[in-house]
Design a protein around this motif. Sequence first.
Motif, PDB file in Angstrom:
ATOM      1  N   LYS A 142      -0.521   4.155   8.372  1.00  0.00           N
ATOM      2  CA  LYS A 142      -1.678   4.315   9.356  1.00  0.00           C
ATOM      3  C   LYS A 142      -2.450   2.854   9.759  1.00  0.00           C
ATOM      4  O   LYS A 142      -2.051   1.998   9.253  1.00  0.00           O
ATOM      5  N   TYR A 143      -2.676   2.885  10.931  1.00  0.00           N
ATOM      6  CA  TYR A 143      -3.235   1.761  11.612  1.00  0.00           C
ATOM      7  C   TYR A 143      -4.720   2.182  11.983  1.00  0.00           C
ATOM      8  O   TYR A 143      -4.954   3.007  13.142  1.00  0.00           O
ATOM      9  N   ILE A 144      -5.869   1.509  11.298  1.00  0.00           N
ATOM     10  CA  ILE A 144      -7.259   2.114  11.758  1.00  0.00           C
ATOM     11  C   ILE A 144      -7.936   0.711  12.257  1.00  0.00           C
ATOM     12  O   ILE A 144      -7.872  -0.469  11.656  1.00  0.00           O
ATOM     13  N   ASP A 145      -8.796   1.042  13.347  1.00  0.00           N
ATOM     14  CA  ASP A 145      -9.273  -0.109  13.815  1.00  0.00           C
ATOM     15  C   ASP A 145     -10.803   0.000  13.821  1.00  0.00           C
ATOM     16  O   ASP A 145     -11.465   0.924  13.878  1.00  0.00           O
ATOM     17  N   ASN A 146     -11.592  -1.234  13.764  1.00  0.00           N
ATOM     18  CA  ASN A 146     -12.885  -1.219  13.614  1.00  0.00           C
ATOM     19  C   ASN A 146     -13.642  -0.215  13.013  1.00  0.00           C
ATOM     20  O   ASN A 146     -14.465   0.555  13.326  1.00  0.00           O
ATOM     21  N   ILE A 147     -13.538  -0.526  11.462  1.00  0.00           N
ATOM     22  CA  ILE A 147     -14.503   0.206  10.580  1.00  0.00           C
ATOM     23  C   ILE A 147     -15.072  -0.271   9.438  1.00  0.00           C
ATOM     24  O   ILE A 147     -14.368  -1.633   9.234  1.00  0.00           O
ATOM     25  N   ALA A 148     -16.176   0.041   9.088  1.00  0.00           N
ATOM     26  CA  ALA A 148     -16.659  -0.660   7.902  1.00  0.00           C
ATOM     27  C   ALA A 148     -15.915  -0.284   6.486  1.00  0.00           C
ATOM     28  O   ALA A 148     -15.783   1.121   6.484  1.00  0.00           O
ATOM     29  N   PHE A 149     -15.574  -1.192   5.825  1.00  0.00           N
ATOM     30  CA  PHE A 149     -14.289  -1.042   4.591  1.00  0.00           C
ATOM     31  C   PHE A 149     -14.411  -1.430   3.508  1.00  0.00           C
ATOM     32  O   PHE A 149     -15.020  -2.720   3.520  1.00  0.00           O
ATOM     33  N   GLY A 150     -14.082  -0.911   2.535  1.00  0.00           N
ATOM     34  CA  GLY A 150     -14.352  -1.404   1.151  1.00  0.00           C
ATOM     35  C   GLY A 150     -13.171  -1.041   0.382  1.00  0.00           C
ATOM     36  O   GLY A 150     -12.554   0.205   0.475  1.00  0.00           O
ATOM     37  N   SER A 151     -12.749  -1.363  -0.836  1.00  0.00           N
ATOM     38  CA  SER A 151     -11.941  -0.925  -1.717  1.00  0.00           C
ATOM     39  C   SER A 151     -12.684  -0.873  -3.205  1.00  0.00           C
ATOM     40  O   SER A 151     -13.419  -1.607  -3.627  1.00  0.00           O
ATOM     41  N   VAL A 152     -12.362   0.382  -3.785  1.00  0.00           N
ATOM     42  CA  VAL A 152     -13.213   0.769  -5.009  1.00  0.00           C
ATOM     43  C   VAL A 152     -12.016   0.808  -6.065  1.00  0.00           C
ATOM     44  O   VAL A 152     -11.228   1.441  -6.241  1.00  0.00           O
ATOM     45  N   LEU A 153     -11.998   0.119  -7.269  1.00  0.00           N
ATOM     46  CA  LEU A 153     -11.320   0.122  -8.444  1.00  0.00           C
ATOM     47  C   LEU A 153     -12.311   0.713  -9.469  1.00  0.00           C
ATOM     48  O   LEU A 153     -13.462   0.075  -9.829  1.00  0.00           O
ATOM     49  N   THR A 154     -11.757   1.467 -10.599  1.00  0.00           N
ATOM     50  CA  THR A 154     -12.785   2.235 -11.276  1.00  0.00           C
ATOM     51  C   THR A 154     -12.168   2.188 -12.855  1.00  0.00           C
ATOM     52  O   THR A 154     -12.946   2.609 -13.681  1.00  0.00           O
ATOM     53  N   GLY A 155     -10.763   1.616 -13.067  1.00  0.00           N
ATOM     54  CA  GLY A 155     -10.431   1.674 -14.330  1.00  0.00           C
ATOM     55  C   GLY A 155     -10.475   3.113 -14.943  1.00  0.00           C
ATOM     56  O   GLY A 155      -9.758   3.872 -14.298  1.00  0.00           O
ATOM     57  N   ASP A 156     -10.993   3.485 -16.217  1.00  0.00           N
ATOM     58  CA  ASP A 156     -11.053   4.626 -16.899  1.00  0.00           C
ATOM     59  C   ASP A 156     -12.330   5.158 -16.684  1.00  0.00           C
ATOM     60  O   ASP A 156     -12.626   6.069 -17.713  1.00  0.00           O
ATOM     61  N   VAL A 157     -13.215   5.023 -15.956  1.00  0.00           N
ATOM     62  CA  VAL A 157     -14.796   5.384 -16.192  1.00  0.00           C
ATOM     63  C   VAL A 157     -14.688   6.878 -16.210  1.00  0.00           C
ATOM     64  O   VAL A 157     -14.206   7.529 -15.364  1.00  0.00           O
ATOM     65  N   GLU A 158     -15.845   7.336 -17.060  1.00  0.00           N
ATOM     66  CA  GLU A 158     -15.774   8.538 -17.450  1.00  0.00           C
ATOM     67  C   GLU A 158     -17.277   8.870 -17.073  1.00  0.00           C
ATOM     68  O   GLU A 158     -18.264   8.504 -17.986  1.00  0.00           O
ATOM     69  N   LEU A 159     -17.760   9.563 -16.219  1.00  0.00           N
ATOM     70  CA  LEU A 159     -19.141   9.848 -15.764  1.00  0.00           C
ATOM     71  C   LEU A 159     -19.754  11.095 -16.562  1.00  0.00           C
ATOM     72  O   LEU A 159     -18.832  11.979 -16.802  1.00  0.00           O
ATOM     73  N   LYS A 160     -20.915  11.207 -16.730  1.00  0.00           N
ATOM     74  CA  LYS A 160     -21.681  12.449 -17.199  1.00  0.00           C
ATOM     75  C   LYS A 160     -22.231  13.000 -16.318  1.00  0.00           C
ATOM     76  O   LYS A 160     -22.693  12.171 -15.368  1.00  0.00           O
ATOM     77  N   LYS A 161     -22.920  14.033 -16.369  1.00  0.00           N
ATOM     78  CA  LYS A 161     -23.643  14.811 -15.186  1.00  0.00           C
ATOM     79  C   LYS A 161     -25.072  13.943 -15.174  1.00  0.00           C
ATOM     80  O   LYS A 161     -25.577  13.573 -15.904  1.00  0.00           O
ATOM     81  N   GLY A 162     -25.068  13.776 -13.370  1.00  0.00           N
ATOM     82  CA  GLY A 162     -26.158  13.139 -13.139  1.00  0.00           C
ATOM     83  C   GLY A 162     -26.031  11.678 -13.225  1.00  0.00           C
ATOM     84  O   GLY A 162     -26.751  10.876 -12.370  1.00  0.00           O
ATOM     85  N   GLU A 163     -24.885  10.944 -13.617  1.00  0.00           N
ATOM     86  CA  GLU A 163     -24.459   9.523 -13.657  1.00  0.00           C
ATOM     87  C   GLU A 163     -23.942   9.233 -12.148  1.00  0.00           C
ATOM     88  O   GLU A 163     -23.118  10.042 -11.792  1.00  0.00           O
TER      89      GLU A 163
END
Length: 392
Positions: free
Chosen positions: A289-310
Motif C-alpha cells: 500500500k502507498y498512503i499519502d498525507n495522513i497523521a500517523f504513529g506506530s504502537v508497540l504493546t509487548g504483552d500488556v493485559e488490560l482489565k475492564k475500564g483500563e
Amino acid sequence: MNINGTFRFHNIGQGLFYSGILNKKEPKSHDVFSFVYDCGTYSALYFLMREIKSFKPLLPSAGTPNKKRLDMLVISHLHDDHVNGLEYLLDGVEVDTVVMPYVDDGLKSLPLVESAGNSDFLRTFYLDPVRWLASRGVRRIMLLGAEDVTPEGKNISLYQPINNDDSDINVDPESVIHIDSVGSTSIIYLKSRSAVSCRNYCWEFKFENLKLDPTVIASYKSIVEDYIRKYRSLADILMDKKLTGDLRAEIKTRCGDIFNRTSVVLLHRPIASDARVQLSLCGYYTPYKYIDNIAFGSVLTGDVELKKGESFDILDATVVKHEYSVVQFPHHGAKNDYNIEYFRKLPVVATVLSYGIANKYGHPHGKVLCLLKKFSLVNERQAFDYQIFIFD
C-alpha cells in the motif's frame, strides 16, 4: 528536513523483535537514528540470530573501531521471548539509552521464577537487569512507572534537573522523578506516562505502562517466602523443575501475569503536525500500500493485559484525533476480551500479530482474528515492513 523512517517486525516466531531506522537526509549530511523494541523468541534461536545478523550492519558506526551504535533500546517487560536475544544484539554495539519498566524490589526474583530458559546470560541478566546493562556501557537507563515506589529507600519525589547534554534524545523534564547512577551509567526514574524526542529527527516517543496493585506484590512475596520456608532457598527450588512449575502455577493463579500487565506501551511518530507523511506497507494479508498525507504513529504493546475500564492516555488521544497507526496487538494474539475491545477501536492501517507457527499456546486466538480489522501476521516465515517519508 527530509526523513525516511524504515521499520520492521522481524520474522523470529514466538516472540518480538522490532527495529526502526530514521534517516535524515540534508544537502551536506546524512544522519541515522536507530532504535529497537524487544529482542527475544521462544522459537528456535536460529530465527532470531538470523534477523539480528542482518539488522546490525544497518546501524551507524559508534566512532570506535569495529563498534556499532544503537541510540535507544526499549525492553517492554522481562520475559524470555522479549529479551533472550539481547546478548547477541548488544555484542559489538554501544547503546546510548535503554527504556524499561521499573521492577519493584519485592519482585526482583520473579523473572528467574518465570524464565523457561537456562542460559548463563538469562540467569545473570535476571539477577539484576540494570547492572547487567550498565556493565555493557549503556550511557543511561530510564525506568518507567516509578512514582508510587521508593527505589533503594530513596525519596524519589524530589525532582532533580536532567542534563540532556549532546544526546540526540531529549527527555521531557516533567517526566523525571529522580536521577541516580550505577558506575558511569545514569539511572533515570520516570513517571508511568513519559515522553522523549529526537531533537534532530522531528520524531517523538511516548511511553506508558500500568502500575501494579501493591497487594499483588505482597501476595507474590508471601508465596515465595512460603516456598522458601518449606524447601530451603529459592536457588534450590529453581533447580527442581516440578517445584518451579508448582510455584509458577500458584503465582499465576493468585497474582495473574504480573510482568505482562506492566509492559511498556510505546507510541512513536513524527512530531510536526503539518508534515507531509507518505506511508508504504508490505506484509502477509496486507498487500503493498502507498498512503499519502495522513497523521500517523506506530504502537508497540509487548504483552500488556488490560482489565475492564483500563486504557492508555497516549493511545486514547489518537482515537480522538483520528490519527492512523500500525499497531502491534498484545501478547501474540492471546485472547483477552478487554484487549480486543480496546485495540480494535484504534484507527489502524494494519494490526500486526507476532507469533510462532507451531507455538504451544494457541496464538493467535481465533476470536482475535475474527474481530480485528486489517491484520497482518508475523511469524518464522513472514516479516512486516513499512516506511514513512516526511518532506518539508
